[in-house]
Enzyme design. Sequence first.
Site, PDB file in Angstrom:
ATOM      1  N   THR A 106     -60.152  16.379   9.985  1.00 38.00           N
ATOM      2  CA  THR A 106     -58.752  16.779  10.336  1.00 38.00           C
ATOM      3  C   THR A 106     -59.023  18.437  10.683  1.00 38.00           C
ATOM      4  O   THR A 106     -59.425  19.256   9.816  1.00 38.00           O
ATOM      5  CB  THR A 106     -57.885  16.690   9.217  1.00 38.00           C
TER       6      THR A 106
ATOM      7  N   GLU B 218     -54.848  13.226  17.795  1.00 44.24           N
ATOM      8  CA  GLU B 218     -53.685  13.173  17.309  1.00 44.24           C
ATOM      9  C   GLU B 218     -53.077  14.657  17.421  1.00 44.24           C
ATOM     10  O   GLU B 218     -53.605  15.568  16.569  1.00 44.24           O
ATOM     11  CB  GLU B 218     -53.228  12.407  15.827  1.00 44.24           C
TER      12      GLU B 218
ATOM     13  N   ARG C 110     -47.105  -5.003  18.850  1.00 43.45           N
ATOM     14  CA  ARG C 110     -45.828  -5.840  18.771  1.00 43.45           C
ATOM     15  C   ARG C 110     -44.935  -5.686  19.832  1.00 43.45           C
ATOM     16  O   ARG C 110     -44.143  -4.885  19.700  1.00 43.45           O
ATOM     17  CB  ARG C 110     -45.235  -5.416  17.424  1.00 43.45           C
TER      18      ARG C 110
ATOM     19  N   ARG D 212     -59.941   4.707  16.235  1.00 42.51           N
ATOM     20  CA  ARG D 212     -58.772   3.483  16.421  1.00 42.51           C
ATOM     21  C   ARG D 212     -59.398   2.012  16.020  1.00 42.51           C
ATOM     22  O   ARG D 212     -58.664   1.089  15.521  1.00 42.51           O
ATOM     23  CB  ARG D 212     -58.196   3.422  17.709  1.00 42.51           C
TER      24      ARG D 212
ATOM     25  N   TYR E 117     -56.529  -0.991   8.327  1.00 40.33           N
ATOM     26  CA  TYR E 117     -55.296  -0.517   8.197  1.00 40.33           C
ATOM     27  C   TYR E 117     -54.246  -1.360   7.226  1.00 40.33           C
ATOM     28  O   TYR E 117     -53.451  -0.869   6.654  1.00 40.33           O
ATOM     29  CB  TYR E 117     -54.614   0.015   9.198  1.00 40.33           C
TER      30      TYR E 117
ATOM     31  N   LYS F  17     -59.578   8.122   9.241  1.00 37.61           N
ATOM     32  CA  LYS F  17     -58.727   9.224   9.447  1.00 37.61           C
ATOM     33  C   LYS F  17     -59.475  10.487   8.582  1.00 37.61           C
ATOM     34  O   LYS F  17     -59.078  11.577   8.857  1.00 37.61           O
ATOM     35  CB  LYS F  17     -57.286   9.247   9.005  1.00 37.61           C
TER      36      LYS F  17
ATOM     37  N   ASP G  10     -55.321  15.306  14.118  1.00 40.13           N
ATOM     38  CA  ASP G  10     -55.765  14.447  12.917  1.00 40.13           C
ATOM     39  C   ASP G  10     -56.867  13.378  13.709  1.00 40.13           C
ATOM     40  O   ASP G  10     -56.397  12.363  14.397  1.00 40.13           O
ATOM     41  CB  ASP G  10     -54.419  13.659  12.608  1.00 40.13           C
TER      42      ASP G  10
ATOM     43  N   HIS H 269     -44.002   8.319  19.333  1.00 41.08           N
ATOM     44  CA  HIS H 269     -45.412   7.869  19.004  1.00 41.08           C
ATOM     45  C   HIS H 269     -45.421   6.703  18.295  1.00 41.08           C
ATOM     46  O   HIS H 269     -46.164   5.511  18.390  1.00 41.08           O
ATOM     47  CB  HIS H 269     -46.082   9.020  18.060  1.00 41.08           C
TER      48      HIS H 269
ATOM     49  N   TYR I 137     -45.312  10.668   9.944  1.00 39.29           N
ATOM     50  CA  TYR I 137     -45.233   9.917  11.300  1.00 39.29           C
ATOM     51  C   TYR I 137     -43.756  10.249  11.910  1.00 39.29           C
ATOM     52  O   TYR I 137     -42.972   9.211  12.110  1.00 39.29           O
ATOM     53  CB  TYR I 137     -45.471   8.494  10.797  1.00 39.29           C
TER      54      TYR I 137
ATOM     55  N   GLU J  71     -52.042   6.077  23.238  1.00 39.54           N
ATOM     56  CA  GLU J  71     -50.919   6.215  24.071  1.00 39.54           C
ATOM     57  C   GLU J  71     -51.196   6.311  25.432  1.00 39.54           C
ATOM     58  O   GLU J  71     -50.733   5.735  26.594  1.00 39.54           O
ATOM     59  CB  GLU J  71     -49.791   7.040  23.465  1.00 39.54           C
TER      60      GLU J  71
ATOM     61  N   GLN K 250     -59.623   1.935  12.378  1.00 36.29           N
ATOM     62  CA  GLN K 250     -58.316   1.795  11.896  1.00 36.29           C
ATOM     63  C   GLN K 250     -57.752   0.494  11.945  1.00 36.29           C
ATOM     64  O   GLN K 250     -57.089  -0.091  11.114  1.00 36.29           O
ATOM     65  CB  GLN K 250     -57.452   2.707  12.555  1.00 36.29           C
TER      66      GLN K 250
ATOM     67  N   ASP L 102     -50.103  12.924   5.413  1.00 37.50           N
ATOM     68  CA  ASP L 102     -49.785  13.047   6.887  1.00 37.50           C
ATOM     69  C   ASP L 102     -48.584  12.066   6.975  1.00 37.50           C
ATOM     70  O   ASP L 102     -48.357  10.937   6.716  1.00 37.50           O
ATOM     71  CB  ASP L 102     -50.875  12.319   7.745  1.00 37.50           C
TER      72      ASP L 102
ATOM     73  N   THR M 219     -48.452  12.468  14.775  1.00 39.37           N
ATOM     74  CA  THR M 219     -48.692  12.766  16.391  1.00 39.37           C
ATOM     75  C   THR M 219     -47.023  12.979  16.935  1.00 39.37           C
ATOM     76  O   THR M 219     -46.250  12.210  16.865  1.00 39.37           O
ATOM     77  CB  THR M 219     -48.802  11.381  16.983  1.00 39.37           C
TER      78      THR M 219
ATOM     79  N   GLU N 182     -50.830  17.058  16.314  1.00 42.45           N
ATOM     80  CA  GLU N 182     -49.725  17.450  15.233  1.00 42.45           C
ATOM     81  C   GLU N 182     -49.769  19.010  15.013  1.00 42.45           C
ATOM     82  O   GLU N 182     -50.349  19.879  15.432  1.00 42.45           O
ATOM     83  CB  GLU N 182     -50.366  16.789  14.105  1.00 42.45           C
TER      84      GLU N 182
HETATM   85 MN    MN Z   1     -51.900  11.581  11.856  1.00 42.03          MN
END
Ligand code: MN
Length: 440
Positions: A268, A210, A154, A248, A255, A264, A244, A145, A140, A385, A251, A138, A371, A212
């Site tokens: 899927t 997600e 951040r 969260r 992560y 994840k 996907d 996203h 990114y 998001e 994750q 997968d 995503t 995708e």
């Molecule tokens: Mn994904």
Amino acid sequence: MTTLNETHDPALRSWVTSAHAEGCDFPIQNLPFAVFRRRGSTEPLRGGVAIGGQIVDLAELAQARTFSGLAAEALAAAAQGTLNALMALGPRHWSALRLALSRALRVGAHEQAVVQVCLVPQSQVEYQLPARIGDYTDFYTSIYHATNVGRLFRPDNPLMPNYKWVPIGYHGRASSVVISGQNFARPCGQTRAPDAAAPVLGPSKRLDIELELGVFIGPANALGEPVAMAEAEDHVFGLCLLNDWSARDIQAWEYQPLGPFLSKNFATTISPWIVTLEALAPYRTAFERPAGDPAPLPYLDSARNQAAGALDIRLSVGLQTPAMRARDAGAEATICQTSYRHAYWTLAQMVTHHSVNGCNLQPGDLLGTGTLSGPTMDQAGALLELTVGGKNPLELPGGEKRTFLEDGDAVVLRGWCEKPGHARIGFGECRGQVLPARAL
Ligand code: MN
């Protein structure tokens, strides 16, 4: 495959009249592949091509021996229970089969009687995974996203310094890739509340989607042999829709430092239909980076990629809650609309980067684009998001609200291409429903 040919002619009409109904995803200019059998039967799985509301049964058609040459070889490969052998053959075979099918399905085709007896209504079938997926990676590739998600963690420095230089990805898990319509239980896992001293095990409370596209790989590259940009798309059989599903809260706790793991790999979902790159040729568009952004390193750059490396595939996400379903079985709320053309890295760049170290891709391998959020917040492809990390619930028709998915919620991804002077083609649906968590 960037060139247009007679199979893309918008004036083509099929003797399968449902192919040209308003809004139909599967006109004669599309001809996507799936693996199917009659629902509830013990028939062998085999390849099929969509035309209107019907499927051309490729195993049945292969028996008729009406095609010859490369088209016949491709048809024999497509008659199997997975499409790996067809994917392994490469663009010349795929193109020959597409042309033969296009000609046989046109109004006035002398093959009509032979093909007519090979049709199976889509309403009578069940689909299976189109390929035996050896590996799933997968990516990114949406900078929107990456920025939206990065900002949640951040606020001052949302985008990591590597993003504009290296296509980011992780190795996912192939065994839990499922076909549209197969529902799944809410995953359990370790989570830690922000103010808690220790984690707990329990059902995810922040289950997300997600939006995708999935990319099915065609011919292999040998271990140790990178695929250059000029050949990269010859290794792509076609695209499907991919959801996907992501937990969260699991994750966020797991992560660091190695990336997504159990957040994840519980499910899927992919659409049954794979739209070939050749069918998508009319919807190619320039791949441009904003002024001031660095050019890709030379191994990820080419004139052709700049001129036509992107694809304008329109995408949408529908959400159906149990309350909506109780009112009307077809009701849903559209929570996102965007296009694949906003991606920061192209298909060719994904394939070339994945193999630059000599990693071997194999027929039937699956790549996810990541995503596909677009530039504005209503084009965001994940609830994380759309709700700004769960802080701004979505207001749904009927007065309901959602931050993350609740039990019984169903999500439907859709994709289609349209452009003046060309036929509209679509991907069908990618659907999944969240069932309650299993007791441990
Ligand atoms: Mn994904």
